[in-house]
Every structure is written in C-alpha cells, then in structure tokens.
Design an enzyme around this catalytic site. Structure first.
Site, mmCIF file in Angstrom:
data_model
loop_
_atom_site.group_PDB
_atom_site.id
_atom_site.type_symbol
_atom_site.label_atom_id
_atom_site.label_comp_id
_atom_site.label_asym_id
_atom_site.label_seq_id
_atom_site.Cartn_x
_atom_site.Cartn_y
_atom_site.Cartn_z
ATOM 1 N N CYS A 18 49.032 -2.237 64.746
ATOM 2 C CA CYS A 18 48.461 -3.273 64.054
ATOM 3 C C CYS A 18 49.258 -3.844 63.091
ATOM 4 O O CYS A 18 50.017 -3.203 62.201
ATOM 5 C CB CYS A 18 47.158 -2.442 63.269
ATOM 6 S SG CYS A 18 46.365 -3.520 61.934
ATOM 7 N N CYS A 51 44.079 2.947 57.806
ATOM 8 C CA CYS A 51 44.881 3.798 58.494
ATOM 9 C C CYS A 51 46.281 4.102 57.611
ATOM 10 O O CYS A 51 46.804 3.391 56.761
ATOM 11 C CB CYS A 51 45.454 3.457 59.905
ATOM 12 S SG CYS A 51 44.144 3.201 61.051
ATOM 13 N N GLN A 83 29.112 11.214 64.438
ATOM 14 C CA GLN A 83 30.556 11.427 64.601
ATOM 15 C C GLN A 83 31.203 9.899 64.983
ATOM 16 O O GLN A 83 30.448 9.277 65.988
ATOM 17 C CB GLN A 83 31.075 12.343 65.408
ATOM 18 C CG GLN A 83 30.424 13.968 65.274
ATOM 19 C CD GLN A 83 31.350 14.507 64.064
ATOM 20 O OE1 GLN A 83 32.241 13.884 63.502
ATOM 21 N NE2 GLN A 83 30.747 15.470 63.649
ATOM 22 N N PHE A 129 23.580 22.860 58.975
ATOM 23 C CA PHE A 129 24.086 21.423 58.684
ATOM 24 C C PHE A 129 24.107 20.770 59.825
ATOM 25 O O PHE A 129 25.052 20.206 60.352
ATOM 26 C CB PHE A 129 25.442 21.467 58.087
ATOM 27 C CG PHE A 129 25.502 22.016 56.752
ATOM 28 C CD1 PHE A 129 25.341 21.616 55.603
ATOM 29 C CD2 PHE A 129 26.298 23.494 56.823
ATOM 30 C CE1 PHE A 129 25.599 22.117 54.078
ATOM 31 C CE2 PHE A 129 26.526 24.295 55.486
ATOM 32 C CZ PHE A 129 26.184 23.616 54.231
ATOM 33 N N ASN A 134 23.335 16.993 66.789
ATOM 34 C CA ASN A 134 24.309 16.879 67.910
ATOM 35 C C ASN A 134 24.984 18.299 68.423
ATOM 36 O O ASN A 134 25.302 17.985 69.562
ATOM 37 C CB ASN A 134 25.662 16.130 66.942
ATOM 38 C CG ASN A 134 26.643 15.981 67.889
ATOM 39 O OD1 ASN A 134 26.694 14.959 68.606
ATOM 40 N ND2 ASN A 134 27.874 16.392 67.614
ATOM 41 N N GLU A 152 18.765 21.748 57.897
ATOM 42 C CA GLU A 152 19.749 20.417 57.375
ATOM 43 C C GLU A 152 19.138 20.188 55.938
ATOM 44 O O GLU A 152 17.776 20.380 55.857
ATOM 45 C CB GLU A 152 19.393 19.281 58.471
ATOM 46 C CG GLU A 152 19.909 18.098 57.927
ATOM 47 C CD GLU A 152 21.179 17.772 57.451
ATOM 48 O OE1 GLU A 152 21.649 17.074 56.299
ATOM 49 O OE2 GLU A 152 22.281 18.563 58.152
ATOM 50 N N ASP A 160 18.111 23.223 51.192
ATOM 51 C CA ASP A 160 19.327 22.997 50.282
ATOM 52 C C ASP A 160 20.233 24.011 50.694
ATOM 53 O O ASP A 160 20.135 25.225 50.109
ATOM 54 C CB ASP A 160 19.071 22.955 48.888
ATOM 55 C CG ASP A 160 20.220 22.775 48.165
ATOM 56 O OD1 ASP A 160 21.263 22.508 48.582
ATOM 57 O OD2 ASP A 160 20.243 22.805 46.561
ATOM 58 N N ASP A 212 28.565 23.388 60.402
ATOM 59 C CA ASP A 212 29.414 22.391 60.293
ATOM 60 C C ASP A 212 29.090 21.673 59.074
ATOM 61 O O ASP A 212 28.477 20.532 59.007
ATOM 62 C CB ASP A 212 28.809 21.288 61.401
ATOM 63 C CG ASP A 212 29.652 19.861 61.752
ATOM 64 O OD1 ASP A 212 30.853 20.120 61.058
ATOM 65 O OD2 ASP A 212 29.314 19.037 62.246
ATOM 66 N N CYS A 216 35.679 19.410 58.497
ATOM 67 C CA CYS A 216 36.438 18.293 58.055
ATOM 68 C C CYS A 216 37.129 18.272 57.124
ATOM 69 O O CYS A 216 37.839 17.417 56.805
ATOM 70 C CB CYS A 216 35.359 17.103 57.972
ATOM 71 S SG CYS A 216 34.157 17.609 56.657
#
Length: 449
Positions: free
Chosen positions: A78, A87, A280, A309, A314, A330, A357, A378, A404
């Site tokens: 880029c 990025c 995602q 979560f 998914n 969730e 919660d 997750d 993550c």
C-alpha cells in the site's frame, strides 16, 4: 504560573541501529542511555529517523531512510503504509510477521503466566493478506483549509485522518470505493456533519452505516441511496445511538430484514448478522478457527458444552451440529437475540442462549448451576480472569480458549493451570495481517488426579 516549555526536537534525522522489536511493532534502538522507538524499522537494520516525540526515558522516531535493510524487509503493498495507522507491519515479510506474533505470544506466556504449552501448533495463516478485512470504522473529517473530506483511518500515533483514496486490506467492495465515498460526502449538504462510516461485509452483501449527527435533508438521502444503487451497497443511517440504526437502501422490510449473512459450509450453517454486530473481520481465518476449536473440543453426542462470550453463535452453532447439548452465554442482550435467531434459521433445537454479565457474579443463574463436559471461551481483550477461577466448578475436562490479547490469555492460562488444568496446545492465528494484533487459540485439559 509559567507554562512548561515544550522541548525543541532536532530537525535533522539521526542514525539508529535497530536491535529488536517492541510489542507494538516499532524498532528498538538505544542512544545516550535512552531507548528509541522507531516506526518503520526492523531488527538488524540501520536507519535514519526523525524525532517526533521525546520523553525523559525514551524517544519516538519515524524512519526516513533505510541505510542497511534487513532480509525481512519488503515493499509495502500500500502506498499509504508509511503514514496510515490502519496497518503497522506492511514493510515486514509475511513470514517475519508470523514469527513476530509467535514470539509475542511466547513472551507473554513466560512473563504473565510463567508457563508454556506442551505443544506449539503451526500458525494459522490468513488465506488472503489483502482484501481480507470485512469490518471497520472509517473516520470522516472535513478539512476546511483543503476544502475536502477525508475518509479513512487515523495517521500513525496521531489524531489526524490519513489522506487515502483506497485501502488494500479492506474487502474490495469497500476498499476500492474510498474515493467515490469521499466525493459523495463532499457533495452533501451535511458534508461536515457525518462523524464516521461503519462498514460491514457479508458473503453476498456489503453495507455502510453513516453516523449522521443531524437529520439529513431529502437531497442528501437521495444521494446516499443513489450511491448505494451505483455501488451495490446497502445504506444505513445512525442518527443517535446504536438502536437508531436503520436501512434506507434497499427499502427495509423491518429490522429482521436488515441482515447480512456468511456461510460456514463445513457445518451447513448460514449466520445472519446486523452490520453493527460484532463479527470476525477475516472470513478465511474465522472458518479455520472454528474448525480447529470444534476439532479440539471433539464434542460427542450427548455431551454438554458451554460457550462463554458466545456472540451471535459463531462457535455455538457449529458445536451444536456435532450433536451435543450446547449452552451459549453472552453479555450483550442484542447478541443473545441474534444467537436465538440463528439457531432458528438453521433449525437447531439442541442449543440455548442466555444473557449474563460474565464479568460479574453469574453463579446464581440456572445455567451456571449445571455441569459441562467441554467449554469454549472467547472473551474480549480484558480476558476472563474471574471466570477462569470458577471453571473447575463446571467439571469440564477440556477447554478451548480463543484470545484477542496475548497478555490476558497468558494471565488467565496461569490461573487455569493453578486450578488443575494443563496447557496442552497453543498457537497464533493471523486474523489481522500487516498489524501487530495477535489472535491465538489454546487447549486446556484437566490434569489427572
């Protein structure tokens, strides 16, 4: 009282010998007893860099010239990579990016958890390093001095928006339409009253959600609709909070109609989501990630599985396809509703969704009083330290943790190991190529008594 005088930065670039990388992808050098963090530099390189900020213990610099390049350096795909904050690693080869992320995970396991997996699994590479990103929030700003509208990501370590006309990491349905989007916004009466544009892509449909701070005049609405028609995009407005998001093109048949979808063919599933829902960003990695999680849990018919979560399902629904009784939990009530919708859409009756919660005390809820054979977790970046202390009470013999944030995964892994689990396998997943973001997956098994 006198104001503190701002330090005058050197105007000329300085020579830096890069030793290693920081966790945020900057090269690290040292000079005169201070640490230097150098944007755009790689280990083993000699660069010239301009000072952009100085502190008592460290300086921040930006590479202006590479005198001696490292073997891992590549030409960024880029043209805006040096400036755009979307990025941070485009100057680094794909193999080097993977090694960087693996080393980051290893270091966090050692530092925060004091542990190491029994087996490191091969990194999960993205099928596509360009055009992969299906969700993003694009800033919008009218620059009076230039009489133009900018749309995109912030500059590196700066609040200014980068002047771009395309984005090669965004899904092409969005990334190739940045310049037309700028022209659209510049031609609207509300050119300075659109705060941001959320973009989301399903398999067959792409959408833009315009955050309009004032009601739009009819002509502006017509321009947005014409833009959607011309570029095959669904167009939404958000005049206030998330609950006010509504579609203006194509004409909406009600909120249930305002859905995008993606397929998971391995499990014969169609997943529906609203453009503002969390999903995602990398479809290829998501498919491979779900496959690995389901494979590691190895759910057998009749087993009870807990998905914490769980979002819109998914992982929950693929696990349910394996024949177990699956419970998804969730914290976002809207996502609980979405999970139930997706279960009905895919004709799955062996799954249930609950709202809770998960950072508070959930032990009094009915689902929490039951035992589970397998657990998938997750969590968000903050991790799930308190939940990990409680997991032994569920009696699960196998747990898959999708993360993550390597720091909170390592911390939580330490908690789980101290509570009787083994860290059997772990590895990184390149969910966000060309960035320092580290997504990872780990398998825990209950230790033998």
């Amino acid at each position: 009282m006198s104001k503190r005088r701002r330090k005058v930065l050197p105007k000329e670039p300085v020579r830096c010998e890069i030793e290693t990388l920081s966790h945020d992808g900057r090269g690290i050098a040292r000079a005169d007893g201070k640490t230097q963090f150098v944007d755009g530099a790689l280990p083993g390189e000699t660069v010239m860099a301009k000072m952009v900020r100085t502190r008592s213990r460290f300086d921040e610099l930006r590479t202006t010239e590479v005198l001696e390049a490292a073997p891992d350096r590549q030409q960024p795909p880029c043209e805006f990579a040096d400036l755009c904050g979307g990025c941070s690693l485009q100057h680094m080869s794909a193999d080097a990016q993977i090694r960087f992320k693996e080393n980051t995970l290893r270091e966090h396991f050692a530092h925060f958890g004091g542990i190491e997996p029994e087996q490191w699994v091969a990194p999960m590479r993205s099928p596509d390093s360009l055009g992969y990103r299906r969700k993003a929030r694009l800033g919008v700003r009218y620059v009076k001095a230039r009489e133009s509208v900018l749309v995109g990501f912030r500059e590196k370590r700066n609040s200014f928006l980068t002047d771009i006309d395309r984005c090669v990491v965004l899904d092409p349905r969005i990334g190739e339409r940045i310049e037309p989007l700028r022209e659209l916004l510049h031609g609207m009466a509300a050119f300075d009253r659109i705060a941001q544009v959320e973009v989301a892509c399903g398999d067959d449909t792409a959408a833009m959600v315009f955050r309009n701070m004032d009601d739009l005049v009819p002509d502006d609405r017509e321009k947005l609709i014409a833009f959607g028609q011309a570029h095959d995009l669904h167009i939404y407005l958000q005049p206030k909070g998330p609950d006010t998001v509504h579609r203006i093109w194509p004409e909406s048949g009600g909120r249930d109609d305002e859905r995008l979808t993606y397929r998971m063919d391995e499990f014969d599933l169609t997943m529906a989501f609203h453009p503002m829902d969390f999903t995602q960003v990398n479809a290829g990695i998501n498919r491979n990630m779900v496959h690995r999680a389901v494979e590691w849990l190895d759910v057998q018919p009749g087993e009870r599985v807990l998905d914490l979560f769980c979002g819109l399902g998914n992982f929950t629904l693929p696990l349910a396809r394996k024949g177990g009784q699956v419970v998804g939990v969730e914290g976002d009530d809207a996502m609980v509703v979405r999970g139930r919708e997706n279960a009905r859409l895919n004709d799955l009756s062996n799954v249930e969704f609950h709202g809770a919660d998960l950072h508070g005390d959930f032990t009094g809820q009915s689902w929490a009083k039951e035992g589970f054979d397998k657990i998938l977790i997750d969590p968000p970046r903050s991790g799930a330290e308190e939940i990990c202390k409680y997991l032994t009470a569920f009696g699960a013999n196998r747990i898959v943790y999708v993360s993550c944030n390597p720091a909170t995964l390592a911390r939580d892994a330490g908690v789980m190991v101290r509570n009787g689990y083994r860290l059997v396998q772990a590895g990184v997943m390149d969910m966000f190529p060309h960035t320092t973001h580290v997504e990872s997956i780990a398998l825990f098994e209950r230790s033998a008594d």
